[in-house]
Design a protein around this motif. Structure first.
Motif, PDB file in Angstrom:
ATOM      1  N   GLN A 116      20.766 -18.272  69.311  1.00 55.00           N
ATOM      2  CA  GLN A 116      20.965 -17.643  68.050  1.00 55.00           C
ATOM      3  C   GLN A 116      20.087 -16.298  68.162  1.00 55.00           C
ATOM      4  OE1 GLN A 116      21.310 -18.725  63.752  1.00 55.00           O
ATOM      5  NE2 GLN A 116      19.323 -18.412  64.042  1.00 55.00           N
ATOM      6  N   ASP A 117      18.715 -16.581  68.735  1.00 53.11           N
ATOM      7  CA  ASP A 117      18.051 -15.172  68.752  1.00 53.11           C
ATOM      8  C   ASP A 117      18.831 -14.268  69.651  1.00 53.11           C
ATOM      9  OD1 ASP A 117      15.983 -16.208  67.299  1.00 53.11           O
ATOM     10  OD2 ASP A 117      14.714 -16.979  69.119  1.00 53.11           O
ATOM     11  N   LEU A 118      19.221 -14.671  70.902  1.00 53.65           N
ATOM     12  CA  LEU A 118      19.937 -13.650  71.550  1.00 53.65           C
ATOM     13  C   LEU A 118      21.272 -13.236  71.095  1.00 53.65           C
ATOM     14  CD1 LEU A 118      19.609 -12.602  74.542  1.00 53.65           C
ATOM     15  CD2 LEU A 118      21.047 -14.453  75.406  1.00 53.65           C
ATOM     16  N   TYR A 119      22.117 -13.929  70.221  1.00 51.39           N
ATOM     17  CA  TYR A 119      23.277 -13.460  69.624  1.00 51.39           C
ATOM     18  C   TYR A 119      22.876 -12.352  68.869  1.00 51.39           C
ATOM     19  CZ  TYR A 119      26.892 -13.568  65.990  1.00 51.39           C
ATOM     20  OH  TYR A 119      27.728 -13.206  65.242  1.00 51.39           O
ATOM     21  N   PHE A 120      21.782 -12.557  67.831  1.00 51.54           N
ATOM     22  CA  PHE A 120      21.492 -11.351  66.804  1.00 51.54           C
ATOM     23  C   PHE A 120      20.839 -10.043  67.797  1.00 51.54           C
ATOM     24  CE2 PHE A 120      21.312 -14.747  63.610  1.00 51.54           C
ATOM     25  CZ  PHE A 120      22.227 -14.212  62.792  1.00 51.54           C
ATOM     26  N   LEU A 121      20.049 -10.551  68.623  1.00 54.09           N
ATOM     27  CA  LEU A 121      19.408  -9.097  69.317  1.00 54.09           C
ATOM     28  C   LEU A 121      20.288  -8.433  70.065  1.00 54.09           C
ATOM     29  CD1 LEU A 121      16.236 -11.051  70.795  1.00 54.09           C
ATOM     30  CD2 LEU A 121      16.040  -9.354  69.385  1.00 54.09           C
ATOM     31  N   MET A 122      21.314  -9.055  70.758  1.00 53.47           N
ATOM     32  CA  MET A 122      22.449  -8.227  71.557  1.00 53.47           C
ATOM     33  C   MET A 122      23.135  -7.887  70.719  1.00 53.47           C
ATOM     34  SD  MET A 122      21.396  -8.042  74.570  1.00 53.47           S
ATOM     35  CE  MET A 122      20.425  -8.544  75.868  1.00 53.47           C
ATOM     36  N   ASN A 123      23.658  -8.452  69.762  1.00 47.71           N
ATOM     37  CA  ASN A 123      24.762  -7.912  68.874  1.00 47.71           C
ATOM     38  C   ASN A 123      24.303  -6.583  68.136  1.00 47.71           C
ATOM     39  OD1 ASN A 123      27.458  -8.966  68.870  1.00 47.71           O
ATOM     40  ND2 ASN A 123      26.383 -10.948  68.489  1.00 47.71           N
ATOM     41  N   ASP A 124      23.057  -6.720  67.671  1.00 43.87           N
ATOM     42  CA  ASP A 124      22.381  -5.478  67.235  1.00 43.87           C
ATOM     43  C   ASP A 124      22.313  -4.392  68.262  1.00 43.87           C
ATOM     44  OD1 ASP A 124      20.904  -4.334  64.905  1.00 43.87           O
ATOM     45  OD2 ASP A 124      19.145  -4.283  66.653  1.00 43.87           O
ATOM     46  N   TYR A 125      22.011  -4.675  69.447  1.00 46.65           N
ATOM     47  CA  TYR A 125      21.763  -3.505  70.403  1.00 46.65           C
ATOM     48  C   TYR A 125      23.159  -3.021  70.656  1.00 46.65           C
ATOM     49  CZ  TYR A 125      20.107  -1.451  74.874  1.00 46.65           C
ATOM     50  OH  TYR A 125      19.976  -0.320  75.748  1.00 46.65           O
ATOM     51  N   ILE A 126      24.207  -3.750  70.631  1.00 46.24           N
ATOM     52  CA  ILE A 126      25.695  -3.327  71.055  1.00 46.24           C
ATOM     53  C   ILE A 126      26.023  -2.557  69.819  1.00 46.24           C
ATOM     54  CG2 ILE A 126      27.794  -4.017  70.995  1.00 46.24           C
ATOM     55  CD1 ILE A 126      27.208  -6.534  72.331  1.00 46.24           C
ATOM     56  N   THR A 127      25.692  -2.529  68.565  1.00 48.27           N
ATOM     57  CA  THR A 127      26.109  -1.747  67.485  1.00 48.27           C
ATOM     58  C   THR A 127      25.560  -0.578  67.370  1.00 48.27           C
ATOM     59  OG1 THR A 127      24.921  -3.104  65.695  1.00 48.27           O
ATOM     60  CG2 THR A 127      27.081  -3.693  66.133  1.00 48.27           C
ATOM     61  N   THR A 128      23.984  -0.593  67.510  1.00 50.56           N
ATOM     62  CA  THR A 128      23.332   0.307  67.605  1.00 50.56           C
ATOM     63  C   THR A 128      23.654   1.683  68.454  1.00 50.56           C
ATOM     64  OG1 THR A 128      21.267  -0.853  67.066  1.00 50.56           O
ATOM     65  CG2 THR A 128      20.694   1.176  68.031  1.00 50.56           C
ATOM     66  N   ASN A 129      24.215   1.022  69.798  1.00 52.17           N
ATOM     67  CA  ASN A 129      24.626   2.179  70.744  1.00 52.17           C
ATOM     68  C   ASN A 129      25.990   2.257  70.602  1.00 52.17           C
ATOM     69  OD1 ASN A 129      22.617   2.530  73.285  1.00 52.17           O
ATOM     70  ND2 ASN A 129      22.123   0.502  72.305  1.00 52.17           N
ATOM     71  N   GLY A 130      26.777   2.316  69.307  1.00 52.71           N
ATOM     72  CA  GLY A 130      27.988   2.794  69.145  1.00 52.71           C
ATOM     73  C   GLY A 130      29.150   1.858  69.634  1.00 52.71           C
ATOM     74  N   TYR A 131      28.930   0.503  70.032  1.00 52.19           N
ATOM     75  CA  TYR A 131      29.874  -0.267  70.701  1.00 52.19           C
ATOM     76  C   TYR A 131      30.100  -1.538  69.483  1.00 52.19           C
ATOM     77  CZ  TYR A 131      29.866   1.892  74.828  1.00 52.19           C
ATOM     78  OH  TYR A 131      29.778   3.074  76.244  1.00 52.19           O
ATOM     79  N   VAL A 132      31.266  -2.240  69.808  1.00 51.92           N
ATOM     80  CA  VAL A 132      31.721  -3.269  69.049  1.00 51.92           C
ATOM     81  C   VAL A 132      31.899  -4.482  70.065  1.00 51.92           C
ATOM     82  CG1 VAL A 132      32.719  -2.037  67.171  1.00 51.92           C
ATOM     83  CG2 VAL A 132      34.011  -2.604  69.313  1.00 51.92           C
TER      84      VAL A 132
END
Length: 229
Positions: free
Chosen positions: A146-162
């Motif tokens: 779960q930690d990895l899920y939130f960390l990586m999805n946040d990184y994806i959206t922060t960089n303008g991706y989905v």
């Protein structure tokens, strides 16, 4: 064979695909070529719904479809094209799991990322590399799925991706039976170190743009440090 051996089958097959994909070939032909290559290298079957090569091209690279619903398209490779290829060889009950995005420009597969002319495609591959590098730097034995899920999805959206995955997860444990997999998803509080191997496979697109990108590999902990298989 062990997991490293079977993963090597997938990696060698990916390089074979890059060396032998030609303009005008259909995705069905490429799938057949890939599956035959994996079998010739020692694979005995394909663990993901008996699909050895899960392939999309062009704007369909944004599609995310469960394996049981997947049907390989008859689309043909164009002189400027993009492919996502996901390989799942199996030997006995030992798995490999490996995916890449392949770029074709002016009729040739582009092997060097820096040589890609299409900026959307180049940036997408750079972003995939950033995600995998970030995984290696931040994941610890105590990191949960779960930690990895939130960390990586946040990184994806922060960089303008989905995140394009139909369930929004980012990978899974490597098991002997596909129904035993646990996922990089919200609610999974198991630690990454509680499984022997897991995949990381972000399927992403730049927000508002046309193409999808995927890169997958298997990871494991050695002396408390994350390594790629």
């Amino acid at each position: 064979m062990n997991n490293a051996d079977v993963q090597q089958i997938a990696k060698l097959t990916m390089q074979f695909i890059k060396s032998n994909t030609k303009v005008g070939m259909s995705l069905v032909e490429i799938r057949e070529m890939a599956e035959n290559k994996m079998l010739s290298l020692g694979a005995s079957s394909f663990w993901y719904w008996n699909i050895g090569a899960f392939i999309f091209s062009g704007k369909e690279t944004k599609l995310s479809i469960p394996g049981k619903k997947y049907k390989t398209s008859q689309k043909r490779i164009e002189s400027n094209d993009i492919l996502t290829v996901d390989l799942s060889p199996q030997v006995g009950n030992v798995w490999g799991d490996y995916a890449e995005t392949i770029i074709i420009e002016n009729g040739l597969v582009v092997q060097d990322l820096n040589s890609i002319k299409n900026l959307e495609w180049k940036d997408g591959l750079i972003m995939e590399n950033k995600l995998h590098n970030k995984l290696l730097t931040l994941a610890t034995p105590n990191t949960t799925f779960q930690d990895l899920y939130f960390l990586m999805n946040d990184y994806i959206t922060t960089n303008g991706y989905v995140n394009l995955d139909f369930n929004k997860n980012l990978g899974h444990s490597i098991e002997k039976h596909k129904n035993d997999r646990i996922y990089i998803k919200k609610g999974n509080k198991s630690k990454l170190s509680e499984v022997e191997y897991f995949t990381f496979e972000p399927h992403i697109a730049k927000k508002g743009l046309e193409y999808g990108f995927k890169k997958e590999s298997i990871y494991y902990f050695y002396n408390n440090k994350l390594k790629e298989l």
